[in-house]
Design an enzyme around this catalytic site. Structure first.
Site, PDB file in Angstrom:
ATOM      1  N   ASP A 143       2.505  -9.947   4.187  1.00 29.43           N
ATOM      2  CA  ASP A 143       1.508  -9.397   2.960  1.00 29.43           C
ATOM      3  C   ASP A 143       1.105 -10.552   2.148  1.00 29.43           C
ATOM      4  OD1 ASP A 143       0.766  -8.004   0.523  1.00 29.43           O
ATOM      5  OD2 ASP A 143       2.813  -7.250   0.235  1.00 29.43           O
ATOM      6  N   ASP A 216      -2.712  -0.386  -2.560  1.00 30.81           N
ATOM      7  CA  ASP A 216      -1.557   0.324  -2.276  1.00 30.81           C
ATOM      8  C   ASP A 216      -1.827   1.732  -2.819  1.00 30.81           C
ATOM      9  OD1 ASP A 216      -0.629  -2.127  -2.236  1.00 30.81           O
ATOM     10  OD2 ASP A 216       1.099  -1.662  -3.486  1.00 30.81           O
TER      11      ASP A 216
HETATM   12  C1  GAL Z   1       2.406  -4.998  -2.238  1.00 31.94           C
HETATM   13  C2  GAL Z   1       2.276  -4.179  -0.892  1.00 31.94           C
HETATM   14  C3  GAL Z   1       2.966  -2.987  -0.922  1.00 31.94           C
HETATM   15  C4  GAL Z   1       4.673  -3.795  -1.105  1.00 31.94           C
HETATM   16  C5  GAL Z   1       4.720  -4.611  -2.194  1.00 31.94           C
HETATM   17  C6  GAL Z   1       5.991  -5.122  -2.137  1.00 31.94           C
HETATM   18  O1  GAL Z   1       1.522  -6.028  -2.116  1.00 31.94           O
HETATM   19  O2  GAL Z   1       0.850  -3.580  -0.667  1.00 31.94           O
HETATM   20  O3  GAL Z   1       2.948  -2.126   0.149  1.00 31.94           O
HETATM   21  O4  GAL Z   1       4.629  -4.027   0.150  1.00 31.94           O
HETATM   22  O5  GAL Z   1       3.632  -5.483  -2.051  1.00 31.94           O
HETATM   23  O6  GAL Z   1       6.120  -6.114  -3.120  1.00 31.94           O
END
Ligand code: GAL
Length: 391
Positions: A143, A216
């Site tokens: 990520d 998200d």
């Molecule tokens: C976001 C991601 C989510 C989740 C989250 C955890 O950036 O898009 O799916 O993984 O971080 O912190």
């Protein structure tokens, strides 16, 4: 301009060192984030694994048990990252997941910090990849998160060179892709950078098995549909080993009604998206189970032809989404975006259904009979009719 960079990372990385493709079909499983977020524990992951088995989700194809962000503790003087106190023994957890016939997934970031502020993999890519392989990890969600800070610094230092930050990001994803490949273990590599900078173009070249095409999801009909509409034109980038990822499923989390969740599930299947459930598996209603485990919907998602699907028609607040399937079949989702239930006469010729074709209503589990080339069905508000059309 970008074409040059893309050529450098051309379709090369979908196959692991062992020669196995990590994701010949869109991966299916469960992820901790949508329900547990930063509270997830070892016990939650074990009970999710248990529930995948006891509810029949595993038999339906949901095999990855993915821990999302917030499992990480601190790095020691050797740079080894230890899990935090909520995850006392990661190898044992991986073994437990495997003992159930399931696969084990983990999460990190190319930046120094994850989105939750926990330790990322920057500068420790090979070390982390090796450790994941030792823990028996089968899936890594990677990520972007704080790597965006590095990119911003570069942009500020070199405003004359807008490609530099893009190359930095691709390099960071490739570094982990190479490190995973070097472990020799087939590991699904799930890129997460929110659909910025067209990851469907560079994803395969950095070893990505799938890439988020969007920011998200959340558990609302509006957000889910906004994401679905944002996928226009991406179907052609999906295929065996490399999938578009419009984010995890919200089915069963309570923010949408059953018709809306059926729309969500239908669209993800028609797009050939990974099906990663994000609900509390220990508390699934029968309706939730019937949506997540509908075998025909899953078969559309996992179809052997491996082509993506796309929206093909928009008439006011009625839309049509199609995906070619093996055996010269076609999956068609007819979507009523209106909040009200209504009768919509669907002219089959207009949506590409040949005369005399068999039309199976997947959710209704019945054959539909058009009258003079027109289907006359009642659509629930925010609802879907999902068809499989065959000769
Ligand atoms: C976001 C991601 C989510 C989740 C989250 C955890 O950036 O898009 O799916 O993984 O971080 O912190």
């Amino acid at each position: 301009m970008r074409v040059h960079v893309l050529t450098l990372v051309a379709l090369a990385g979908c196959i692991s060192a062992g020669g196995q493709m990590a994701a010949p079909r869109p991966p299916m499983g469960w992820n901790s984030w949508n329900h547990f977020a930063e509270h997830v524990t070892d016990a939650d992951v074990r009970s999710a694994a248990d529930a995948l088995v006891s509810t029949g989700m595993k038999d339906a194809g949901y095999i990855y048990v993915n821990m999302d962000d917030t499992w990480q503790g601190k790095r020691d003087s050797q740079g080894v990252l230890h899990p935090n106190e909520r995850f006392p023994d990661m190898k044992a957890l991986g073994d437990y997941v495997h003992s159930k016939g399931l696969k084990f997934g983990i999460y990190s970031s190319p930046g120094a910090k994850t989105c939750g502020g926990y330790a990322g993999s920057l500068g420790h890519e090979e070390q982390d990849a090796k450790m994941y392989a030792e823990w028996g990890v089968d899936y890594l969600k990677y990520d972007l998160c704080s790597m965006q800070d590095q990119m911003a610094d570069l942009r500020e230092a070199h405003p004359e060179s807008p490609m530099a930050e893009y190359e930095m990001m691709i390099g960071a994803f490739k570094k982990m892709g190479d490190a995973l490949k070097a472990t020799g273990r087939p590991i699904v590599y799930s890129l997460c950078q929110y659909g910025m900078d067209e990851p469907w173009r560079f994803g395969p070249g950095v070893g990505g098995s799938m890439w988020r095409t969007t920011d998200d999801i959340n558990d609302t009909y509006q957000r889910m549909m906004t994401i679905a509409y944002g996928q226009a034109g991406l179907g052609k980038y999906a295929g065996p080993g490399h999938w578009n990822d419009p984010d995890m499923l919200e089915v069963g989390n309570g923010g949408m009604n059953a018709d809306e969740y059926r729309t969500h599930m239908s669209l993800w299947a028609v797009m050939g998206a990974p099906l990663i459930a994000g609900n509390d598996l220990s508390k699934m209603s029968d309706v939730t189970k019937s949506i997540l485990m509908n075998r025909e919907v899953i078969a559309i998602d996992q179809d052997a032809l491996g082509k993506g699907g796309d929206r093909t028609l928009q008439l006011g607040d009625f839309s049509v989404w199609e995906r070619p399937l093996s055996g010269k079949r076609l999956a068609i989702a007819l979507v009523n975006v209106s909040v009200s239930g209504r009768d919509i006469p669907v002219n089959l010729a207009q949506i590409g259904v040949p005369k005399g074709a068999k039309i199976h209503d997947v959710w209704g589990n019945k054959e539909l009979r058009p009258v003079q080339g027109v289907l006359n069905e009642r659509f629930p508000g925010h609802g879907v009719i999902l068809l499989i059309v065959s000769e």
